[in-house]
Design an enzyme around this catalytic site. Structure first.
Site, PDB file in Angstrom:
ATOM      1  N   HIS A  10       0.061   4.498   4.141  1.00  0.00           N
ATOM      2  CA  HIS A  10      -0.565   5.233   3.048  1.00  0.00           C
ATOM      3  C   HIS A  10      -0.064   6.675   2.992  1.00  0.00           C
ATOM      4  O   HIS A  10       0.314   7.171   1.927  1.00  0.00           O
ATOM      5  CB  HIS A  10      -2.085   5.221   3.206  1.00  0.00           C
TER       6      HIS A  10
ATOM      7  N   SER B  72       0.806  -1.221   0.000  1.00  0.00           N
ATOM      8  CA  SER B  72       0.000   0.000   0.000  1.00  0.00           C
ATOM      9  C   SER B  72       0.834   1.263   0.000  1.00  0.00           C
ATOM     10  O   SER B  72       0.500   2.242  -0.667  1.00  0.00           O
ATOM     11  CB  SER B  72      -0.950  -0.007   1.200  1.00  0.00           C
TER      12      SER B  72
END
Length: 294
Positions: A245, A199
Site C-alpha cells: 500500500h 492493492s
C-alpha cells in the site's frame, strides 16, 4: 471609403470566424485551430470543434494536418475513456476464476521472497530468480471480498483517472505503482510471507487522483478521507501487506505529479522519464533484497 475599410480590416487584431468573416471571435477549433464563432462551435470532450472537423474533415478548406484533442496530461482523447480500466478488471477477474478452478496455480503467481525456507528444497520465489511474481501478484486475490473491494476501487478511481491522463499514461502509472508496491513488500516483509492482490496499483491510483484533484483545484476532502480510512484498515487488520500500500501510494504520487504538472515542452519525456526512474528504484530494491537472501 474602400481604402479606409481595408485599412480597418487590416488593423483588426481579433480573428474572424472562418465560415462567417463578418464575426470576430477568440475561440479556435481544438483540432484544426481555425477561429469559430458561437454558431459554428460544436461542443467536444475537450473545448469546441468546427463543423468540418465534426463531419470528419469533409470541408474543402480543412487543413491537412489537424491536431487531435488532448487530455490534461497530454494523452489522446479516446472514444471509450475507460477501456484500459475494463481490460484490467477483466484480467483480474479471469485470474481469480482460473485460481478457483485450479488452486495450485496460485503458488506460481503470488509474491513470495523464497519458499520453503532454506535449506529445504526445492525453493521458489523472487530471490530464486522468479521476478515475474512482481507482476503476476498484481492480478491475484485471496477471496471474493478482496477482489470485490479492489475492482470497485479500480472502477471508481481508475475510470476518471484514465479519462484525465489518457490510456498510455494511465496504464504506465498503474503498472509502476503495482511494481513499486511489490518491491517494497519484497524488501521489508519476511522472505516466506506470501503477498497477492492489486492493492499496490490501486493505492497508486489513489495517490495520483489526489494530485489530479489538487491540480484542478477540486475539493480534496473526499479523497483525503478515503485515504485515511484505508490507512486505518491497513495498519489495524492483520494479514494486510501494508508495504504494498505504501509503496504503491508513494509511486502513484510521484508519477501522478509528473503526469499532471509536466510543462508542455518535453512533457512526454518528463512523464515517462519519471516512471522510468521509479522502475529503476524498483529494480534496485529488488536486487538489494535478493542479495540479502542469497
Amino acid at each position: 471609403m474602400d481604402q479606409a475599410a481595408n485599412s480597418a480590416r487590416d488593423a483588426r487584431s481579433v480573428p474572424v470566424c472562418y465560415r462567417h468573416p463578418d464575426r470576430e471571435t477568440g475561440v479556435h477549433c481544438t483540432r484544426c485551430d481555425r477561429p469559430i464563432c458561437p454558431d459554428c462551435m460544436v461542443s467536444a470532450s475537450v473545448g469546441f470543434q468546427c463543423p468540418d472537423c465534426v463531419r470528419g474533415g469533409s470541408g474543402t478548406s480543412h487543413p491537412p494536418a489537424a491536431s487531435q484533442p488532448r487530455t490534461l496530461a497530454g494523452g489522446t482523447v479516446s472514444a471509450d475513456p475507460r477501456l484500459v480500466t475494463k481490460i484490467l478488471i477483466g484480467i483480474n477477474i479471469a485470474v481469480f476464476i482460473a485460481v478457483r478452478v485450479q488452486s495450485s496455480l496460485l503458488d506460481h503467481l503470488l509474491l513470495v521472497g523464497t519458499w520453503p525456507p532454506k535449506p529445504f528444497t526445492p525453493t521458489m520465489g523472487v530471490a530464486e530468480g522468479e521476478w515475474y511474481r512482481l507482476v503476476t501478484s498484481m492480478f491475484t486475490h485471496e477471496a471474493i471480498w478482496h477482489i470485490a473491494f479492489n475492482m470497485l476501487s479500480l472502477w471508481w478511481i481508475g475510470g476518471p483517472l484514465e479519462a484525465a491522463l489518457g490510456r498510455a499514461r494511465y496504464l504506465t502509472l498503474y503498472l509502476v505503482s503495482g511494481l513499486a508496491g511489490g518491491a517494497l513488500t519484497y524488501l521489508l516483509a519476511a522472505p516466506s510471507q506470501a503477498s497477492l492482490g492489486a492493492s499496490g496499483a490501486i493505492w497508486g491510483l489513489f495517490g495520483a487522483t489526489a494530485i489530479l484533484l489538487r491540480r484542478l483545484d477540486y475539493d480534496m476532502r473526499p479523497i483525503i478521507a478515503l485515504l485515511v480510512i484505508n490507512l486505518i484498515f491497513t495498519f489495524s487488520w492483520s494479514g494486510i501487506a501494508w508495504q504494498a500500500h505504501i509503496g504503491g501510494l508513494v509511486a502513484g504520487v510521484v508519477a501522478g505529479y509528473a503526469m499532471v504538472h509536466a510543462p508542455r515542452k518535453n512533457r512526454a519525456l518528463i512523464q515517462f522519464g519519471t516512471c522510468a526512474l521509479i522502475l529503476v528504484v524498483t529494480v534496485a530494491l529488488t536486487l538489494v533484497r535478493t542479495a540479502q537472501l542469497t
